[in-house]
Design an enzyme around this catalytic site. Structure first.
Site, PDB file in Angstrom:
ATOM      1  N   LYS A  54       6.610  13.574   3.133  1.00 11.45           N
ATOM      2  CA  LYS A  54       5.187  13.343   2.848  1.00 11.45           C
ATOM      3  C   LYS A  54       4.339  13.740   4.056  1.00 11.45           C
ATOM      4  O   LYS A  54       3.310  14.404   3.918  1.00 11.45           O
ATOM      5  CB  LYS A  54       4.942  11.861   2.525  1.00 11.45           C
ATOM      6  CG  LYS A  54       5.348  11.462   1.122  1.00 11.45           C
ATOM      7  CD  LYS A  54       5.316   9.950   0.956  1.00 11.45           C
ATOM      8  CE  LYS A  54       5.966   9.553  -0.364  1.00 11.45           C
ATOM      9  NZ  LYS A  54       6.292   8.135  -0.454  1.00 11.45           N
ATOM     10  N   GLN A  98       5.391   2.475   1.647  1.00  3.40           N
ATOM     11  CA  GLN A  98       6.618   2.946   0.994  1.00  3.40           C
ATOM     12  C   GLN A  98       7.395   1.759   0.408  1.00  3.40           C
ATOM     13  O   GLN A  98       7.610   0.754   1.083  1.00  3.40           O
ATOM     14  CB  GLN A  98       7.481   3.707   2.014  1.00  3.40           C
ATOM     15  CG  GLN A  98       8.742   4.332   1.451  1.00  3.40           C
ATOM     16  CD  GLN A  98       8.484   5.462   0.468  1.00  3.40           C
ATOM     17  OE1 GLN A  98       7.465   6.150   0.534  1.00  3.40           O
ATOM     18  NE2 GLN A  98       9.396   5.677  -0.454  1.00  3.40           N
ATOM     19  N   ASP A 121      -1.328   5.445  -4.381  1.00  3.49           N
ATOM     20  CA  ASP A 121      -0.195   5.244  -5.279  1.00  3.49           C
ATOM     21  C   ASP A 121      -0.655   4.775  -6.666  1.00  3.49           C
ATOM     22  O   ASP A 121       0.117   4.824  -7.627  1.00  3.49           O
ATOM     23  CB  ASP A 121       0.737   4.148  -4.721  1.00  3.49           C
ATOM     24  CG  ASP A 121       1.950   4.714  -4.003  1.00  3.49           C
ATOM     25  OD1 ASP A 121       2.430   5.785  -4.416  1.00  3.49           O
ATOM     26  OD2 ASP A 121       2.419   4.066  -3.052  1.00  3.49           O
TER      27      ASP A 121
HETATM   28  N1  GUN Z   1       9.291   4.602  -3.393  1.00  2.34           N
HETATM   29  C1  GUN Z   1       9.783   5.457  -4.322  1.00  2.34           C
HETATM   30  N2  GUN Z   1       8.788   6.086  -4.964  1.00  2.34           N
HETATM   31  C2  GUN Z   1       7.639   5.612  -4.432  1.00  2.34           C
HETATM   32  C3  GUN Z   1       6.268   5.896  -4.666  1.00  2.34           C
HETATM   33  O1  GUN Z   1       5.888   6.699  -5.530  1.00  2.34           O
HETATM   34  N3  GUN Z   1       5.389   5.224  -3.895  1.00  2.34           N
HETATM   35  C4  GUN Z   1       5.765   4.314  -2.956  1.00  2.34           C
HETATM   36  N4  GUN Z   1       4.820   3.686  -2.258  1.00  2.34           N
HETATM   37  N5  GUN Z   1       7.026   4.035  -2.715  1.00  2.34           N
HETATM   38  C5  GUN Z   1       7.957   4.687  -3.440  1.00  2.34           C
END
Ligand code: GUN
Length: 296
Positions: A54, A98, A121
């Protein structure tokens, strides 16, 4: 194989290009650089890989990328204090914590402490409510990526029968809301659904998001249907590690009209949509027009 392969990798590259163009415009015309903060608590290896990826892609599209890595024992109050600081930071337009969080942290409390306008998100309860009532919101990245691919392939989704397999808050439920928003007739199937093959067999669009390797066989799929595979499952086959989806690609691609592969389908779209959401959040925060084609 008869199905057309929906190339998520290529589509994600196109979306990132559109994001980069919008970022350039924000910088050159308004002196604004969109900023994304990612918070990682602990050392979960898969999460570390995601967070690194990311950060890299955020920088590649010209945005400011900030990473906060916290100890696994971090106290809830300290995490909430960091989120409060990021909520107030005007150079940060998107905040992502996350998941999963270590067990001693209350995930709902943490997510709901993020400013809804910066919740890239789309997990904050306000954004969930806004999406459910058809109002402007931040939309969860994976379902948004699926919707973009479906719109690109079909044009209009109006009147199509869509079956979403899986009822998670991250994918299944928001996916169903988005499909409903595009006037599909939507069914959410799950582990207790009776006669799943019959339910799936009625679908023009199947979105599989259950986290069970190759669970959907080709015999369940209606001829010509579009299959979107959200699953990313690591399995061992013939002594080798392999990444497979929630659908059995070999048999499903014989009957489907179009299908996303794993890897190279939904996965790359998720991060592209995170970048899209960040640039959308930045535009909204500054009262500027949103990027076209990058929102629901
Ligand atoms: N962990 C796995 N997929 C995601 C996601 O799309 N967002 C977040 N914040 N954590 C994750």
């Amino acid at each position: 194989m008869s199905a057309q392969i929906i190339d998520g990798k290529a589509f994600a590259a196109k979306v990132r290009g559109q994001v980069a163009e919008h970022v350039t415009r924000l910088k050159e015309q308004h002196g604004i650089t969109p900023g994304l903060a990612v918070v990682l608590v602990g050392e979960d290896p898969a999460s570390q890989v995601y967070v690194r990826s990311k950060g890299k892609m955020t920088a590649e599209v010209g945005m400011k990328s900030v990473e906060h890595k916290l100890e696994v024992e971090t106290a809830e109050a300290d995490l909430l204090a960091l989120i409060d600081q990021l909520n107030k930071d005007e150079s940060i337009h998107g905040i992502l914590v996350q998941l999963p969080l270590p067990k001693h942290l209350n995930e709902d409390l943490v997510i709901n402490s993020i400013s809804p306008a910066k919740d890239v998100d789309g997990f904050h309860i306000s954004n969930v409510g806004l999406l459910g009532t058809g109002q402007k919101s931040m939309v969860p990245c994976t379902p948004l990526g699926c919707l973009m691919m479906l719109r690109e392939h079909h044009g209009s989704l109006s009147g199509l029968n869509a079956v979403v397999i899986g009822r998670s808050n991250i994918v299944g439920k928001p996916m169903a809301q988005l499909l409903l928003g595009d006037s599909c007739t939507v069914t959410i199937a799950h582990s207790r659904t009776k006669d799943l093959p019959e339910v799936v067999g009625r679908a023009d669009i199947v979105v599989a998001a259950v986290g069970r390797p190759e669970m959907v066989p080709g015999e369940w799929i209606k001829k010509g249907a579009t299959v979107i595979d959200v699953g990313i499952n690591r399995i061992e086959r013939d002594g080798k590690n392999k990444l497979v989806g929630d659908v059995d690609f070999a048999s499903c691609s014989e009957v489907a009209g179009a299908i996303t592969p794993v890897p190279g389908g939904v996965g790359p779209m998720t991060i592209a949509c995170l970048l899209a959401n960040t640039v959308t959040a930045c535009s909204r925060a500054n009262g500027l027009p949103e990027p076209e084609g990058l929102t629901a």
